[in-house]
Design a protein around this motif. Structure first.
Motif, PDB file in Angstrom:
ATOM      1  N   ARG A 176       0.827  -1.201   0.000  1.00  0.00           N
ATOM      2  CA  ARG A 176       0.000   0.000   0.000  1.00  0.00           C
ATOM      3  C   ARG A 176       0.868   1.261   0.000  1.00  0.00           C
ATOM      4  O   ARG A 176       0.584   2.234  -0.712  1.00  0.00           O
ATOM      5  CB  ARG A 176      -0.924   0.010   1.218  1.00  0.00           C
ATOM      6  N   ALA A 177       1.947   1.239   0.779  1.00  0.00           N
ATOM      7  CA  ALA A 177       2.862   2.379   0.809  1.00  0.00           C
ATOM      8  C   ALA A 177       3.485   2.603  -0.567  1.00  0.00           C
ATOM      9  O   ALA A 177       3.614   3.749  -1.023  1.00  0.00           O
ATOM     10  CB  ALA A 177       3.949   2.142   1.849  1.00  0.00           C
ATOM     11  N   ALA A 178       3.862   1.502  -1.253  1.00  0.00           N
ATOM     12  CA  ALA A 178       4.452   1.623  -2.585  1.00  0.00           C
ATOM     13  C   ALA A 178       3.459   2.219  -3.583  1.00  0.00           C
ATOM     14  O   ALA A 178       3.820   3.055  -4.418  1.00  0.00           O
ATOM     15  CB  ALA A 178       4.931   0.254  -3.067  1.00  0.00           C
ATOM     16  N   GLU A 179       2.207   1.790  -3.475  1.00  0.00           N
ATOM     17  CA  GLU A 179       1.163   2.320  -4.363  1.00  0.00           C
ATOM     18  C   GLU A 179       1.007   3.829  -4.179  1.00  0.00           C
ATOM     19  O   GLU A 179       0.901   4.584  -5.164  1.00  0.00           O
ATOM     20  CB  GLU A 179      -0.174   1.637  -4.071  1.00  0.00           C
ATOM     21  N   ILE A 180       1.002   4.276  -2.935  1.00  0.00           N
ATOM     22  CA  ILE A 180       0.808   5.699  -2.664  1.00  0.00           C
ATOM     23  C   ILE A 180       2.014   6.500  -3.133  1.00  0.00           C
ATOM     24  O   ILE A 180       1.870   7.600  -3.681  1.00  0.00           O
ATOM     25  CB  ILE A 180       0.523   5.931  -1.164  1.00  0.00           C
ATOM     26  N   ARG A 181       3.222   5.965  -2.965  1.00  0.00           N
ATOM     27  CA  ARG A 181       4.408   6.669  -3.452  1.00  0.00           C
ATOM     28  C   ARG A 181       4.354   6.857  -4.965  1.00  0.00           C
ATOM     29  O   ARG A 181       4.725   7.902  -5.488  1.00  0.00           O
ATOM     30  CB  ARG A 181       5.669   5.896  -3.066  1.00  0.00           C
ATOM     31  N   GLU A 182       3.908   5.817  -5.667  1.00  0.00           N
ATOM     32  CA  GLU A 182       3.802   5.924  -7.124  1.00  0.00           C
ATOM     33  C   GLU A 182       2.773   6.974  -7.513  1.00  0.00           C
ATOM     34  O   GLU A 182       2.969   7.752  -8.447  1.00  0.00           O
ATOM     35  CB  GLU A 182       3.436   4.560  -7.718  1.00  0.00           C
ATOM     36  N   ARG A 183       1.669   7.021  -6.781  1.00  0.00           N
ATOM     37  CA  ARG A 183       0.621   7.975  -7.104  1.00  0.00           C
ATOM     38  C   ARG A 183       1.068   9.416  -6.879  1.00  0.00           C
ATOM     39  O   ARG A 183       0.855  10.291  -7.715  1.00  0.00           O
ATOM     40  CB  ARG A 183      -0.632   7.705  -6.265  1.00  0.00           C
ATOM     41  N   VAL A 184       1.730   9.670  -5.722  1.00  0.00           N
ATOM     42  CA  VAL A 184       2.151  11.044  -5.456  1.00  0.00           C
ATOM     43  C   VAL A 184       3.279  11.455  -6.401  1.00  0.00           C
ATOM     44  O   VAL A 184       3.436  12.644  -6.695  1.00  0.00           O
ATOM     45  CB  VAL A 184       2.564  11.245  -3.979  1.00  0.00           C
ATOM     46  N   ALA A 185       4.052  10.471  -6.890  1.00  0.00           N
ATOM     47  CA  ALA A 185       5.085  10.793  -7.880  1.00  0.00           C
ATOM     48  C   ALA A 185       4.453  11.320  -9.161  1.00  0.00           C
ATOM     49  O   ALA A 185       4.975  12.230  -9.805  1.00  0.00           O
ATOM     50  CB  ALA A 185       5.940   9.563  -8.171  1.00  0.00           C
ATOM     51  N   GLU A 186       3.299  10.763  -9.515  1.00  0.00           N
ATOM     52  CA  GLU A 186       2.581  11.253 -10.691  1.00  0.00           C
ATOM     53  C   GLU A 186       2.078  12.680 -10.475  1.00  0.00           C
ATOM     54  O   GLU A 186       1.909  13.438 -11.436  1.00  0.00           O
ATOM     55  CB  GLU A 186       1.408  10.325 -11.007  1.00  0.00           C
ATOM     56  N   ASP A 187       1.852  13.027  -9.208  1.00  0.00           N
ATOM     57  CA  ASP A 187       1.415  14.385  -8.870  1.00  0.00           C
ATOM     58  C   ASP A 187       2.587  15.347  -8.689  1.00  0.00           C
ATOM     59  O   ASP A 187       2.382  16.518  -8.369  1.00  0.00           O
ATOM     60  CB  ASP A 187       0.580  14.357  -7.577  1.00  0.00           C
ATOM     61  N   GLY A 188       3.824  14.837  -8.840  1.00  0.00           N
ATOM     62  CA  GLY A 188       4.982  15.717  -8.811  1.00  0.00           C
ATOM     63  C   GLY A 188       5.794  15.712  -7.536  1.00  0.00           C
ATOM     64  O   GLY A 188       6.690  16.540  -7.367  1.00  0.00           O
ATOM     65  N   LEU A 189       5.512  14.772  -6.616  1.00  0.00           N
ATOM     66  CA  LEU A 189       6.268  14.715  -5.360  1.00  0.00           C
ATOM     67  C   LEU A 189       6.974  13.365  -5.250  1.00  0.00           C
ATOM     68  O   LEU A 189       6.341  12.319  -5.358  1.00  0.00           O
ATOM     69  CB  LEU A 189       5.340  14.902  -4.154  1.00  0.00           C
ATOM     70  N   ILE A 190       8.279  13.393  -5.032  1.00  0.00           N
ATOM     71  CA  ILE A 190       9.060  12.173  -4.892  1.00  0.00           C
ATOM     72  C   ILE A 190       9.277  11.882  -3.413  1.00  0.00           C
ATOM     73  O   ILE A 190       9.753  12.727  -2.659  1.00  0.00           O
ATOM     74  CB  ILE A 190      10.426  12.301  -5.592  1.00  0.00           C
ATOM     75  N   VAL A 191       8.925  10.671  -2.982  1.00  0.00           N
ATOM     76  CA  VAL A 191       9.172  10.214  -1.620  1.00  0.00           C
ATOM     77  C   VAL A 191      10.388   9.282  -1.671  1.00  0.00           C
ATOM     78  O   VAL A 191      10.303   8.180  -2.187  1.00  0.00           O
ATOM     79  CB  VAL A 191       7.953   9.474  -1.038  1.00  0.00           C
ATOM     80  N   ARG A 192      11.498   9.748  -1.142  1.00  0.00           N
ATOM     81  CA  ARG A 192      12.751   9.017  -1.329  1.00  0.00           C
ATOM     82  C   ARG A 192      12.784   7.683  -0.604  1.00  0.00           C
ATOM     83  O   ARG A 192      13.382   6.729  -1.065  1.00  0.00           O
ATOM     84  CB  ARG A 192      13.936   9.853  -0.851  1.00  0.00           C
ATOM     85  N   SER A 193      12.210   7.591   0.573  1.00  0.00           N
ATOM     86  CA  SER A 193      12.325   6.366   1.345  1.00  0.00           C
ATOM     87  C   SER A 193      11.735   5.204   0.578  1.00  0.00           C
ATOM     88  O   SER A 193      10.679   5.304  -0.041  1.00  0.00           O
ATOM     89  CB  SER A 193      11.631   6.517   2.700  1.00  0.00           C
ATOM     90  N   ARG A 194      12.465   4.095   0.599  1.00  0.00           N
ATOM     91  CA  ARG A 194      12.074   2.853  -0.080  1.00  0.00           C
ATOM     92  C   ARG A 194      12.088   3.010  -1.598  1.00  0.00           C
ATOM     93  O   ARG A 194      11.520   2.192  -2.305  1.00  0.00           O
ATOM     94  CB  ARG A 194      10.693   2.368   0.374  1.00  0.00           C
ATOM     95  N   GLN A 195      12.743   4.015  -2.127  1.00  0.00           N
ATOM     96  CA  GLN A 195      12.854   4.174  -3.572  1.00  0.00           C
ATOM     97  C   GLN A 195      14.332   4.329  -3.953  1.00  0.00           C
ATOM     98  O   GLN A 195      14.776   5.387  -4.393  1.00  0.00           O
ATOM     99  CB  GLN A 195      12.057   5.380  -4.055  1.00  0.00           C
ATOM    100  N   PRO A 196      15.142   3.263  -3.765  1.00  0.00           N
ATOM    101  CA  PRO A 196      16.582   3.385  -4.000  1.00  0.00           C
ATOM    102  C   PRO A 196      16.930   3.753  -5.429  1.00  0.00           C
ATOM    103  O   PRO A 196      17.968   4.360  -5.686  1.00  0.00           O
ATOM    104  CB  PRO A 196      17.108   1.984  -3.651  1.00  0.00           C
TER     105      PRO A 196
END
Length: 323
Positions: A176-196
């Protein structure tokens, strides 16, 4: 009583800044009000246990709802609303030479020489093939703490052992956390944690990059409901490892937390210091009786703690505690 933060000097210093004085008085009011309506904060080291499992930022109410591990569960009050507070009030300035402390928490690592028989900081247990955020995340995963704890019990069968897991604290694991990170990336925000894979491409100097989903929520990219979903997901993930750990141990095991977590209640997120509300102060105390208890003995520390302060500072920055 809850540990006292205040003395006359803090008020004299605050007199130089009216805004600071207002904050000091308000926090003292909250502390007194909380103490009048709640039990004393628990001294975890004075309790009767052989193995203490600490879940970082685990709220009592959500633990009670989610937990499936059998045992005697009650609610207790933590000595802090923040890991640094918790460690200061339960460990600092004391000696527990009958105890080994295994921790992924950098504030725990700062306890230093002479307090425990041995301190194992998994922040230094990094697989060399990983770099950047991948290494940071790997050393905080529940399996890392699980493995280090099992090894500590094997090395020290006559010692009490503390296993301080980072979950359900950020950085959040799971689908679920990975899904949300992908979604916010589409909105222009990168969440670095867990995205090596984004380590080389982005840095925290970029205003569109944040450390955690909590920070994404603070910017309005993640809802409180979504944040609660990933928090619950991470509590389930760590409890799977706790269940496995319990099956490996014989004795009296306690599962608790260092503090709770705001998940949007009253517009608050996280767990600032010196908070006096049930959400961040009430934590689980689950007692599990599992076979014969070990004979615990006290002996002098078998090694000096040599943890690089720079590594700790970097770890805290990666978690969003430092600028």
């Amino acid at each position: 009583m809850l540990p006292q933060r205040y003395n006359i000097n803090s008020f004299l210093n605050a007199l130089r800044n009216p805004g600071e004085l207002y904050t000091e008085v308000g926090t003292l009011r909250d502390q007194i009000r909380f103490q009048l309506t709640h039990e004393n904060a628990i001294d975890v080291m004075a309790q009767d246990w052989d193995y203490l499992v600490i879940l970082d930022a685990c709220r009592y109410d959500i633990f009670e709802e989610i937990n499936w591990i059998e045992g005697d569960l009650k609610k207790v009050v933590s000595a802090g609303s923040h890991s640094e507070e918790f460690c200061e009030h339960n460990f600092e300035g004391q000696t527990f030479h009958d105890t080994v402390y295994v921790t992924a928490n950098a504030f725990g690592a700062r306890i230093g020489d002479g307090v425990f028989h041995e301190l194992v900081y998994t922040g230094e247990e990094i697989n060399d093939e990983y770099v950047g955020w991948h290494a940071f995340s790997e050393r905080m995963e529940p399996k890392t703490i699980y493995d280090a704890t099992v090894e500590a019990v094997e090395r020290h069968p006559d010692k009490r052992v503390i296993a301080h897991f980072m979950q359900p604290h950020t950085p959040y694991l799971g689908e679920r956390a990975a899904e949300i990170r992908e979604r916010v990336a589409e909105d222009g925000l990168i969440v670095r944690s867990r995205q090596p894979e984004k380590v080389e491409q982005y840095s925290l100097d970029d205003e569109n990059v944040v450390v955690s989903l909590k920070e994404a929520a603070e910017r309005g990219f993640v809802t409180d409901e979504e944040l609660r979903e990933v928090y619950v997901e991470n509590l389930r993930l760590v409890l799977e490892h706790v269940e496995s750990l319990v099956s490996q141990l014989s004795g009296r095991i306690v599962v608790t937390a260092d503090h709770g977590e705001y998940l949007g209640e009253g517009g608050k997120l996280g767990h600032p210091k010196y908070q006096y509300e049930e959400i961040v102060r009430e934590v689980p105390w689950l007692v599990i009786e599992s076979g014969p208890r070990p004979d615990i003995t006290e002996s002098m520390p078998n090694q000096d703690v040599d943890i690089d302060e720079g590594d700790i500072e970097e770890h805290l920055r990666d978690l969003g505690y430092k600028d």
